[in-house]
Design a protein around this motif. Structure first.
Motif, PDB file in Angstrom:
ATOM      1  N   VAL A 184     -61.332  -2.306 -33.959  1.00 22.71           N
ATOM      2  CA  VAL A 184     -60.842  -3.690 -34.357  1.00 22.71           C
ATOM      3  C   VAL A 184     -59.131  -3.969 -34.200  1.00 22.71           C
ATOM      4  O   VAL A 184     -58.661  -4.978 -33.569  1.00 22.71           O
ATOM      5  N   ILE A 185     -58.110  -2.726 -34.032  1.00 21.36           N
ATOM      6  CA  ILE A 185     -57.046  -2.415 -33.251  1.00 21.36           C
ATOM      7  C   ILE A 185     -56.948  -3.052 -31.836  1.00 21.36           C
ATOM      8  O   ILE A 185     -56.033  -3.431 -31.822  1.00 21.36           O
ATOM      9  N   ARG A 186     -57.522  -2.557 -31.253  1.00 28.10           N
ATOM     10  CA  ARG A 186     -57.822  -2.912 -29.454  1.00 28.10           C
ATOM     11  C   ARG A 186     -57.923  -4.549 -29.753  1.00 28.10           C
ATOM     12  O   ARG A 186     -57.452  -5.652 -29.432  1.00 28.10           O
ATOM     13  N   PHE A 187     -58.649  -5.233 -30.538  1.00 28.79           N
ATOM     14  CA  PHE A 187     -59.635  -6.139 -30.640  1.00 28.79           C
ATOM     15  C   PHE A 187     -57.605  -7.176 -30.801  1.00 28.79           C
ATOM     16  O   PHE A 187     -57.855  -7.797 -30.633  1.00 28.79           O
ATOM     17  N   TRP A 188     -57.137  -6.251 -32.058  1.00 31.02           N
ATOM     18  CA  TRP A 188     -56.150  -7.712 -32.390  1.00 31.02           C
ATOM     19  C   TRP A 188     -55.082  -7.244 -31.306  1.00 31.02           C
ATOM     20  O   TRP A 188     -54.403  -8.516 -31.229  1.00 31.02           O
ATOM     21  N   ILE A 189     -55.123  -6.219 -30.559  1.00 27.21           N
ATOM     22  CA  ILE A 189     -53.683  -6.042 -29.642  1.00 27.21           C
ATOM     23  C   ILE A 189     -54.320  -7.050 -28.727  1.00 27.21           C
ATOM     24  O   ILE A 189     -53.438  -7.824 -27.563  1.00 27.21           O
ATOM     25  N   ILE A 190     -54.911  -7.188 -28.130  1.00 30.63           N
ATOM     26  CA  ILE A 190     -55.492  -8.038 -27.189  1.00 30.63           C
ATOM     27  C   ILE A 190     -55.594  -9.551 -27.510  1.00 30.63           C
ATOM     28  O   ILE A 190     -55.314 -10.363 -26.536  1.00 30.63           O
ATOM     29  N   SER A 191     -55.722  -9.851 -28.487  1.00 24.41           N
ATOM     30  CA  SER A 191     -56.251 -11.658 -29.429  1.00 24.41           C
ATOM     31  C   SER A 191     -54.544 -11.890 -29.373  1.00 24.41           C
ATOM     32  O   SER A 191     -54.402 -12.865 -28.801  1.00 24.41           O
ATOM     33  N   LEU A 192     -54.090 -10.785 -30.101  1.00 22.12           N
ATOM     34  CA  LEU A 192     -52.903 -11.439 -29.714  1.00 22.12           C
ATOM     35  C   LEU A 192     -52.367 -11.514 -28.480  1.00 22.12           C
ATOM     36  O   LEU A 192     -51.172 -12.518 -28.706  1.00 22.12           O
ATOM     37  N   ILE A 193     -52.129 -10.762 -27.570  1.00 24.95           N
ATOM     38  CA  ILE A 193     -51.340 -11.009 -26.204  1.00 24.95           C
ATOM     39  C   ILE A 193     -51.406 -12.162 -25.579  1.00 24.95           C
ATOM     40  O   ILE A 193     -50.903 -12.956 -24.826  1.00 24.95           O
ATOM     41  N   LEU A 194     -53.783 -12.321 -25.471  1.00 28.12           N
ATOM     42  CA  LEU A 194     -53.798 -13.943 -25.065  1.00 28.12           C
ATOM     43  C   LEU A 194     -52.996 -15.130 -25.786  1.00 28.12           C
ATOM     44  O   LEU A 194     -52.960 -15.578 -25.306  1.00 28.12           O
ATOM     45  N   ALA A 195     -52.882 -14.490 -26.615  1.00 27.37           N
ATOM     46  CA  ALA A 195     -52.688 -15.964 -27.906  1.00 27.37           C
ATOM     47  C   ALA A 195     -51.136 -15.872 -27.171  1.00 27.37           C
ATOM     48  O   ALA A 195     -50.447 -16.813 -26.898  1.00 27.37           O
ATOM     49  N   LEU A 196     -49.884 -14.473 -26.836  1.00 28.33           N
ATOM     50  CA  LEU A 196     -48.651 -15.186 -26.432  1.00 28.33           C
ATOM     51  C   LEU A 196     -48.953 -15.832 -24.962  1.00 28.33           C
ATOM     52  O   LEU A 196     -48.016 -16.247 -24.740  1.00 28.33           O
ATOM     53  N   ILE A 197     -49.872 -15.056 -24.031  1.00 24.01           N
ATOM     54  CA  ILE A 197     -50.103 -16.339 -22.809  1.00 24.01           C
ATOM     55  C   ILE A 197     -50.478 -17.440 -23.397  1.00 24.01           C
ATOM     56  O   ILE A 197     -49.666 -17.828 -22.109  1.00 24.01           O
ATOM     57  N   GLY A 198     -51.361 -17.658 -23.564  1.00 21.47           N
ATOM     58  CA  GLY A 198     -52.167 -19.462 -24.330  1.00 21.47           C
ATOM     59  C   GLY A 198     -50.521 -19.626 -24.330  1.00 21.47           C
ATOM     60  O   GLY A 198     -49.824 -21.131 -24.542  1.00 21.47           O
ATOM     61  N   LEU A 199     -49.761 -19.278 -25.199  1.00 24.60           N
ATOM     62  CA  LEU A 199     -48.354 -20.464 -26.002  1.00 24.60           C
ATOM     63  C   LEU A 199     -47.627 -20.843 -24.927  1.00 24.60           C
ATOM     64  O   LEU A 199     -46.358 -21.750 -24.238  1.00 24.60           O
TER      65      LEU A 199
END
Length: 40
Positions: A19-34
């Protein structure tokens, strides 16, 4: 749970670790998108 989640469980990963790794990956991808939105 998504099928990919079960895949990682079967490889021996603990539930919180997945769960924590999925959170980290989704946060990184969201920052790239922004960041790409700001470049336009």
């Amino acid at each position: 749970m998504a099928p990919i989640h079960h895949h990682f469980e079967k490889r021996g990963w603990a539930e919180p670790q997945i769960v924590i790794r999925f959170w980290i990956i989704s946060l990184i991808l969201a920052l790239i998108g922004l960041a790409t939105l700001k470049l336009r």
